[in-house]
Design an enzyme around this catalytic site. Sequence first.
Site, short mmCIF file in Angstrom:
data_model
loop_
_atom_site.label_atom_id
_atom_site.label_comp_id
_atom_site.label_asym_id
_atom_site.label_seq_id
_atom_site.Cartn_x
_atom_site.Cartn_y
_atom_site.Cartn_z
N TYR A 167 49.35 36.32 43.00
CA TYR A 167 47.89 36.21 43.06
C TYR A 167 47.45 35.33 44.25
O TYR A 167 46.56 35.70 45.02
CB TYR A 167 47.39 35.61 41.74
CG TYR A 167 45.90 35.49 41.61
CD1 TYR A 167 45.11 36.61 41.33
CD2 TYR A 167 45.26 34.26 41.74
CE1 TYR A 167 43.73 36.49 41.18
CE2 TYR A 167 43.89 34.13 41.60
CZ TYR A 167 43.13 35.26 41.32
OH TYR A 167 41.77 35.14 41.19
N ALA A 168 48.11 34.16 44.40
CA ALA A 168 47.74 33.25 45.49
C ALA A 168 47.97 33.91 46.85
O ALA A 168 47.15 33.76 47.77
CB ALA A 168 48.55 31.95 45.39
P1 NAP Z 1 37.46 40.39 35.26
O1 NAP Z 1 36.47 39.93 34.26
O2 NAP Z 1 38.86 40.68 34.82
O3 NAP Z 1 36.86 41.67 36.01
C1 NAP Z 1 37.61 42.35 36.98
C2 NAP Z 1 37.07 43.75 37.09
O4 NAP Z 1 37.86 44.48 38.04
C3 NAP Z 1 37.15 44.51 35.76
O5 NAP Z 1 35.95 45.20 35.56
C4 NAP Z 1 38.32 45.44 36.00
O6 NAP Z 1 38.25 46.65 35.28
C5 NAP Z 1 38.19 45.73 37.48
N1 NAP Z 1 39.41 46.27 38.04
C6 NAP Z 1 40.68 45.89 37.78
N2 NAP Z 1 41.54 46.63 38.50
C7 NAP Z 1 40.79 47.51 39.22
C8 NAP Z 1 41.10 48.53 40.15
N3 NAP Z 1 42.36 48.83 40.48
N4 NAP Z 1 40.08 49.25 40.69
C9 NAP Z 1 38.80 48.98 40.37
N5 NAP Z 1 38.45 48.02 39.49
C10 NAP Z 1 39.43 47.28 38.93
O7 NAP Z 1 37.62 39.35 36.47
P2 NAP Z 1 36.62 38.24 37.05
O8 NAP Z 1 37.02 36.96 36.45
O9 NAP Z 1 35.22 38.69 36.95
O10 NAP Z 1 37.10 38.23 38.58
C11 NAP Z 1 36.43 38.94 39.62
C12 NAP Z 1 37.03 38.52 40.94
O11 NAP Z 1 36.92 37.11 41.10
C13 NAP Z 1 38.52 38.83 41.06
O12 NAP Z 1 38.83 39.22 42.37
C14 NAP Z 1 39.16 37.50 40.73
O13 NAP Z 1 40.45 37.38 41.29
C15 NAP Z 1 38.18 36.54 41.36
N6 NAP Z 1 38.25 35.19 40.85
C16 NAP Z 1 38.00 34.92 39.52
C17 NAP Z 1 38.07 33.61 39.07
C18 NAP Z 1 37.81 33.27 37.63
O14 NAP Z 1 37.97 32.11 37.23
N7 NAP Z 1 37.39 34.22 36.80
C19 NAP Z 1 38.41 32.57 39.94
C20 NAP Z 1 38.66 32.88 41.27
C21 NAP Z 1 38.57 34.19 41.72
P3 NAP Z 1 38.82 46.80 33.76
O15 NAP Z 1 37.69 46.40 32.91
O16 NAP Z 1 39.15 48.24 33.69
O17 NAP Z 1 40.02 45.92 33.66
#
Ligand code: NAP
Length: 247
Positions: free
Chosen positions: A156-157
């Site tokens: 991930y990192a």
């Molecule tokens: P989340 O709630 O898991 O949402 C991620 C979304 O991406 C889900 O709707 C998922 O669909 C979709 N997805 C997964 N694989 C996909 C693919 N191959 N093609 C298209 N869509 C796909 O995550 P989040 O926490 O909102 O994170 C959003 C972004 O912020 C990510 O890039 C994450 O790495 C980054 N981020 C998050 C945090 C945190 O603390 N949450 C911190 C730093 C960075 P499904 O519903 O089908 O799984």
Amino acid sequence: MKLLENKTALITGASRGIGRSHALLFADEGANIIFTDLQENENSASLLEELRAKGVRADFLASNAADNAQAMDVAKWVGENYGRLDILVNNAGITKDQLILRMSVEDWNLVMDVNLRSVFNYTKAFAPMMMKQRAGSIINISSIVGVNGNAGQCNYASSKAGIIGFTKSIAKELGSRNIRCNAVAPGFIETPMTRALPEEVRKDWMTKIPLRRGGLDSDVAKVSLFLASELSAYVTGQVIQVDGGLG
Ligand code: NAP
């Protein structure tokens, strides 16, 4: 006048979480919204309804962001149906955490494909349209883990650090066409995953965050709104950490 009036934005992986928050905030500011996710589900249906209720044009496309051909199909569809794209938010991302000795090659590849290759896929797919328009804002969602590293998250990192290098390169490559490219690096954001952490782990995190709270999806979306709008017209190639000072 709203900040994104007459603009069209596409957000990948936006049915829930941080992406959903972007879609709703951008729509509040007048943008038409196209959002993607792996498949249609209750979340995508309810988001579509909420967006249209705000009076903007909105569409959902089921598409795997890790697949280059599918990203190209999305760009073709957007070109035919909207005629332009002003804002691209590369948000889709997953985790498959494991210590290096236990991490499978499959989990390394999957995280790199969904988190990093997807950013390449969508930027490549939409660059010709934005170059023709001589305007565009690309926002890539990285993570502070991509800046600082984290034990148990080397895949991930690496993907999130890769996004930073990609962002800075594209800013240099496409700046002369008035296309800006920036990254947002969220820290500890309140999600079902972080809320489920044991209380002592959460407390430990809170003592390390100068603002003494976890971030909200909307805290991240508001910074992206700045990067999407003309308020940041002279900002490109930057990584903005949204982490309450965690660093
Ligand atoms: P989340 O709630 O898991 O949402 C991620 C979304 O991406 C889900 O709707 C998922 O669909 C979709 N997805 C997964 N694989 C996909 C693919 N191959 N093609 C298209 N869509 C796909 O995550 P989040 O926490 O909102 O994170 C959003 C972004 O912020 C990510 O890039 C994450 O790495 C980054 N981020 C998050 C945090 C945190 O603390 N949450 C911190 C730093 C960075 P499904 O519903 O089908 O799984």
